[in-house]
Motif scaffolding. Structure first.
Motif, PDB file in Angstrom:
ATOM      1  N   VAL A  83       0.871  -1.175   0.000  1.00 58.09           N
ATOM      2  CA  VAL A  83       0.000   0.000   0.000  1.00 58.09           C
ATOM      3  C   VAL A  83       0.908   1.226   0.000  1.00 58.09           C
ATOM      4  O   VAL A  83       1.817   1.320   0.827  1.00 58.09           O
ATOM      5  N   ALA A  84       0.682   2.130  -0.924  1.00 64.16           N
ATOM      6  CA  ALA A  84       1.579   3.274  -1.099  1.00 64.16           C
ATOM      7  C   ALA A  84       0.821   4.584  -1.016  1.00 64.16           C
ATOM      8  O   ALA A  84      -0.371   4.648  -1.313  1.00 64.16           O
ATOM      9  N   ALA A  85       1.542   5.622  -0.630  1.00 61.04           N
ATOM     10  CA  ALA A  85       0.938   6.949  -0.527  1.00 61.04           C
ATOM     11  C   ALA A  85       1.981   8.019  -0.819  1.00 61.04           C
ATOM     12  O   ALA A  85       2.768   8.367   0.047  1.00 61.04           O
ATOM     13  N   PRO A  86       2.024   8.533  -2.035  1.00 59.29           N
ATOM     14  CA  PRO A  86       2.885   9.675  -2.306  1.00 59.29           C
ATOM     15  C   PRO A  86       2.322  10.940  -1.647  1.00 59.29           C
ATOM     16  O   PRO A  86       1.111  11.075  -1.454  1.00 59.29           O
ATOM     17  N   ALA A 124       7.825   6.889   7.902  1.00 53.82           N
ATOM     18  CA  ALA A 124       7.123   7.384   6.721  1.00 53.82           C
ATOM     19  C   ALA A 124       7.679   8.747   6.346  1.00 53.82           C
ATOM     20  O   ALA A 124       8.371   9.401   7.125  1.00 53.82           O
ATOM     21  N   THR A 125       7.354   9.171   5.128  1.00 56.65           N
ATOM     22  CA  THR A 125       7.721  10.509   4.695  1.00 56.65           C
ATOM     23  C   THR A 125       6.554  11.113   3.928  1.00 56.65           C
ATOM     24  O   THR A 125       5.572  10.436   3.618  1.00 56.65           O
ATOM     25  N   THR A 126       6.673  12.392   3.612  1.00 55.44           N
ATOM     26  CA  THR A 126       5.669  13.104   2.837  1.00 55.44           C
ATOM     27  C   THR A 126       6.344  14.339   2.254  1.00 55.44           C
ATOM     28  O   THR A 126       7.559  14.510   2.398  1.00 55.44           O
ATOM     29  N   GLU A 181      10.214  11.015   8.613  1.00 56.76           N
ATOM     30  CA  GLU A 181      11.548  11.407   8.164  1.00 56.76           C
ATOM     31  C   GLU A 181      11.352  12.378   7.010  1.00 56.76           C
ATOM     32  O   GLU A 181      11.150  11.980   5.865  1.00 56.76           O
ATOM     33  N   GLU A 182      11.375  13.653   7.339  1.00 56.55           N
ATOM     34  CA  GLU A 182      10.900  14.677   6.412  1.00 56.55           C
ATOM     35  C   GLU A 182      11.826  14.951   5.244  1.00 56.55           C
ATOM     36  O   GLU A 182      11.437  15.627   4.300  1.00 56.55           O
ATOM     37  N   ASP A 183      13.043  14.439   5.259  1.00 60.50           N
ATOM     38  CA  ASP A 183      13.987  14.746   4.190  1.00 60.50           C
ATOM     39  C   ASP A 183      14.256  13.550   3.292  1.00 60.50           C
ATOM     40  O   ASP A 183      15.287  13.474   2.642  1.00 60.50           O
ATOM     41  N   ARG A 184      13.330  12.589   3.245  1.00 63.15           N
ATOM     42  CA  ARG A 184      13.523  11.400   2.408  1.00 63.15           C
ATOM     43  C   ARG A 184      12.724  11.521   1.113  1.00 63.15           C
ATOM     44  O   ARG A 184      11.652  12.113   1.086  1.00 63.15           O
ATOM     45  N   ILE A 185      13.246  10.927   0.049  1.00 62.58           N
ATOM     46  CA  ILE A 185      12.504  10.869  -1.210  1.00 62.58           C
ATOM     47  C   ILE A 185      11.376   9.841  -1.101  1.00 62.58           C
ATOM     48  O   ILE A 185      10.232  10.111  -1.456  1.00 62.58           O
ATOM     49  N   PHE A 186      11.699   8.654  -0.625  1.00 56.98           N
ATOM     50  CA  PHE A 186      10.647   7.683  -0.309  1.00 56.98           C
ATOM     51  C   PHE A 186      11.155   6.728   0.755  1.00 56.98           C
ATOM     52  O   PHE A 186      12.359   6.602   0.975  1.00 56.98           O
ATOM     53  N   SER A 235       6.148   8.465   0.013  1.00 52.23           N
ATOM     54  CA  SER A 235       7.155   9.259  -0.695  1.00 52.23           C
ATOM     55  C   SER A 235       6.910  10.736  -0.473  1.00 52.23           C
ATOM     56  O   SER A 235       5.843  11.157  -0.008  1.00 52.23           O
ATOM     57  N   ALA A 236       7.903  11.519  -0.855  1.00 58.77           N
ATOM     58  CA  ALA A 236       7.774  12.970  -0.861  1.00 58.77           C
ATOM     59  C   ALA A 236       6.759  13.369  -1.936  1.00 58.77           C
ATOM     60  O   ALA A 236       6.152  12.513  -2.584  1.00 58.77           O
ATOM     61  N   GLY A 237       6.585  14.656  -2.109  1.00 54.91           N
ATOM     62  CA  GLY A 237       5.551  15.128  -3.008  1.00 54.91           C
ATOM     63  C   GLY A 237       5.995  15.298  -4.450  1.00 54.91           C
ATOM     64  O   GLY A 237       7.151  15.096  -4.808  1.00 54.91           O
ATOM     65  N   MET A 238       5.041  15.665  -5.282  1.00 59.13           N
ATOM     66  CA  MET A 238       5.240  15.996  -6.685  1.00 59.13           C
ATOM     67  C   MET A 238       5.999  14.894  -7.426  1.00 59.13           C
ATOM     68  O   MET A 238       5.560  13.774  -7.473  1.00 59.13           O
TER      69      MET A 238
END
Length: 312
Positions: free
Chosen positions: A97-100, A118-120, A138-143, A152-155
């Protein structure tokens, strides 16, 4: 064939559809239909995006998907009970289950992120941690992959997330081929920073941009102000004044940031020793690199590398 359920809701952000394109191109590269994608919503039918157009969806039902991806919303809003029930059920029936981006808030509301990493998108990371203290943001991760849960992070980070799925399913060669056809770099490592020193500098003139490009291509050199001024075709005095006015940083600080960013990426890739990385990025020795990392991240290089390995 692997079925993917992509969940949307009113005012969903259309950038998430870039991840769907990754699976579409993977089918083309594999020369067979490896992935089938269904757009899902609570009630089915047309769902309006934040861009103003609508897409046709299927309603949640008893169908089981190999992968469920929760789309991101343009704003953070409470999730419908039916959506939360669907997420909880998918955790029992789906392989992953994934959530970008802000989709992580939906997973957190459903309780599936409790005790997980998790990240966002960096803009919402502190809010996610404050609202849901039982997860580790972990706010500085790509995923991040934590068991069956992928965030994953955004955009554009959603593309990295989807490429990582393709790599896991079909191997690195297929993922690289998909990335080339999408005209993107082969996926960024999950532990890579969301931030870029070049993006943060944002020079306003071509001359200053040219100097920054020169610096990034020559990090092993001393890179004095005179060197950068020559690259910009300015006198050292004119260059220093213009550089600070356009970037808000001194040339020396900007060069250090570029070196730290490049060194961090090399550490995350995990193939080179600390001594080699220090030499390749112009720090000369490990002690100078350590002091620069403490200034930039408040952590020594060894901790950054260890965290990247844990993330991997």
């Amino acid at each position: 064939m692997q079925s993917i359920g992509f969940v949307v809701f009113p005012n969903f952000q259309v950038m998430g559809f870039a991840a769907i394109t990754v699976f579409e191109v993977a089918n083309f590269v594999a020369q067979e239909t490896v992935y089938s994608v269904s757009l899902l919503s609570e009630q089915g039918g047309l769902v309006r995006s934040s861009a103003g157009f609508s897409v046709e969806t299927e309603a949640f039902d008893g169908k089981v998907f190999d992968t469920v991806i929760i789309g991101a919303g343009a704003q953070i809003e409470p999730s419908a009970p039916a959506l939360l029930d669907f997420v909880r059920r998918s955790m029992q029936t789906s392989r992953r289950v994934a959530a970008p981006c802000t989709g992580a808030f939906v997973l957190a509301e459903a309780g599936v992120l409790n005790g997980r990493r998790a990240t966002t998108h960096w803009f919402f990371a502190r809010q996610l941690q404050k609202r849901f203290p039982r997860l580790k943001v972990e706010e500085d991760r790509i995923f991040i992959i934590d068991g069956p849960v992928w965030t994953s992070a955004g955009m554009t980070a959603g593309i990295d997330l989807a490429l990582a799925m393709v790599e896991k399913d079909l191997g690195p060669e297929v993922a690289r081929s998909v990335a080339r056809k999408l005209v993107v770099y082969h996926r960024r490592a999950g532990g890579q920073s969301q931030f870029s020193a070049l993006l943060e500098l944002e020079p306003k003139s071509d001359r200053i941009q040219k100097a920054l490009d020169f610096a990034k291509q020559n990090l092993r050199s001393t890179l004095s102000v005179d060197d950068l001024a020559d690259a910009a075709n300015l006198s050292p005095r004119q260059f220093s004044r213009a550089f600070r006015a356009e970037t808000g940083q001194s040339p020396a600080k900007a060069v250090e940031n570029l070196r730290v960013e490049t060194a961090r990426l090399l550490m995350e890739q995990g193939r080179l020793s600390m001594d080699v990385i220090a030499d390749e990025t112009g720090f000369v020795d490990r002690e100078r690199m350590r002091r620069a990392f403490l200034r930039a991240f408040g952590q020594p290089p060894q901790t950054v590398r260890r965290n990247a390995r844990i993330g991997a």
